[in-house]
Write a protein that holds these residues in place. Sequence first.
Motif, PDB file in Angstrom:
ATOM      1  N   GLN A   1       0.822  -1.205   0.000  1.00 63.43           N
ATOM      2  CA  GLN A   1       0.000   0.000   0.000  1.00 63.43           C
ATOM      3  C   GLN A   1       0.857   1.256   0.000  1.00 63.43           C
ATOM      4  N   SER A   2       1.981   1.197   0.697  1.00 61.31           N
ATOM      5  CA  SER A   2       2.855   2.359   0.767  1.00 61.31           C
ATOM      6  C   SER A   2       3.448   2.722  -0.587  1.00 61.31           C
ATOM      7  N   LEU A   3       3.541   1.745  -1.488  1.00 62.69           N
ATOM      8  CA  LEU A   3       4.073   1.988  -2.831  1.00 62.69           C
ATOM      9  C   LEU A   3       2.944   2.147  -3.850  1.00 62.69           C
TER      10      LEU A   3
ATOM     11  N   PRO B   1     -15.901   7.988  11.477  1.00 56.35           N
ATOM     12  CA  PRO B   1     -15.346   8.633  10.284  1.00 56.35           C
ATOM     13  C   PRO B   1     -14.094   7.911   9.770  1.00 56.35           C
ATOM     14  N   MET B   2     -13.975   7.825   8.437  1.00 54.37           N
ATOM     15  CA  MET B   2     -12.878   7.096   7.807  1.00 54.37           C
ATOM     16  C   MET B   2     -11.904   8.071   7.147  1.00 54.37           C
ATOM     17  N   ARG B   3     -10.642   8.027   7.584  1.00 52.35           N
ATOM     18  CA  ARG B   3      -9.609   8.824   6.936  1.00 52.35           C
ATOM     19  C   ARG B   3      -9.110   8.052   5.708  1.00 52.35           C
ATOM     20  N   LEU B   4      -9.070   8.697   4.566  1.00 52.46           N
ATOM     21  CA  LEU B   4      -8.683   8.041   3.317  1.00 52.46           C
ATOM     22  C   LEU B   4      -7.170   8.079   3.155  1.00 52.46           C
ATOM     23  N   HIS B   5      -6.584   6.908   2.947  1.00 56.09           N
ATOM     24  CA  HIS B   5      -5.131   6.739   2.929  1.00 56.09           C
ATOM     25  C   HIS B   5      -4.501   7.454   1.739  1.00 56.09           C
ATOM     26  N   GLN B   6      -3.464   8.223   1.998  1.00 52.18           N
ATOM     27  CA  GLN B   6      -2.673   8.922   0.974  1.00 52.18           C
ATOM     28  C   GLN B   6      -3.534   9.791   0.053  1.00 52.18           C
TER      29      GLN B   6
END
Length: 355
Positions: A71-73, A214-219
């Motif tokens: 996910q980080s890439l 609430p959901m924080r959306l990644h990147q």
Amino acid sequence: MSQASTASNATSARERLLIVCPGRGTYNAPEWGTLARHAAGTEWLARFDAQRRKAGMPSLSELDGEIPFRQSLHGRGEHASPLIYACALADMLAIDPERYEVVAVTGNSMGWYIALAGGGALGYEDAHHLIGTMGQMMQETLVGGQVLYPWVDEQWRPQWSLRRDLLALVDQLHGEQGAQLFLSIDLGGMLVFGGNEAGLARLAEALPPQERFPMRLHQHSAFHTPLQQEVREAARKRLTDGPFQAPRLPLIDGRGHIWSPWSSDPHALWDYTLGEQLVAPYDFTTALRVGVREFAPDRIVIPGPGATLGGATAQALIQLGWKGLDSKKTFQARQAEDPCLISMGIPAQREWLLR
């Protein structure tokens, strides 16, 4: 009957499709390998890969098939956005033109860029360059972020008072103790809020916890808010209007405006795409409403990868009462009998549309 009459009848019998292109966040670990399955060996993918290698980045084929998913890439803008575009393009090109007629194209957020390619306002490689460039610029700045919160009940029926309360809360918090908060995307039965870290922290404290929300959306940056002003100015200097042209198919943007093949100004299309679209709320619900009411599709099609946009689209259709939909239950019953919403990220549904 003449051959001409037969061909005319066959054409008129085609089902009408509204294409709804997906946005960021739809290519995740389960979608790894999608591009290899649907586009391996195509000339256009080879050209995309060559563009990326020339820019010193891993090719889409490598990201999708050789480099294990991280996910980080893979979630970074310069990789995620082109991967999503390529997967969606492969799906759109796979639709059988003898059985289906695409009557209009729209999308959610980054899906607007994909719609430009799907509707013919940009060539495939020009769209790839635009999408890759914007994804990289967003990743490099990464100003603020986005939070997702629902305003419908468990049956996806609208709760209008809750919606009003949520919008009022954002207005109230904006400006308090350095908080910057804005509506980012009107997404069916959900609202996406964009803001700086101070604003998102205050919003997370104020919103009632609700399962995953609430959901924080990644990147994700604070897309479609004034916080993207710097990206807007840089993009307009870096990306010219040269590749833009009048679309081949009607396009519906994030305001619900229709860009017609017969009357669209390519410069105005560029100006919106790299102007208002970046810094003002994206109204996906309105875009879908216009698509349904103005073009009367038989079915709505969401290209892959993934199928996460299906829920938001169904929620918007329930708000419209399209084809008698009034709840999650009626939507699911309709889908089981004769799907009116086809997500091509679901293999069984994708098969409906293939040549």
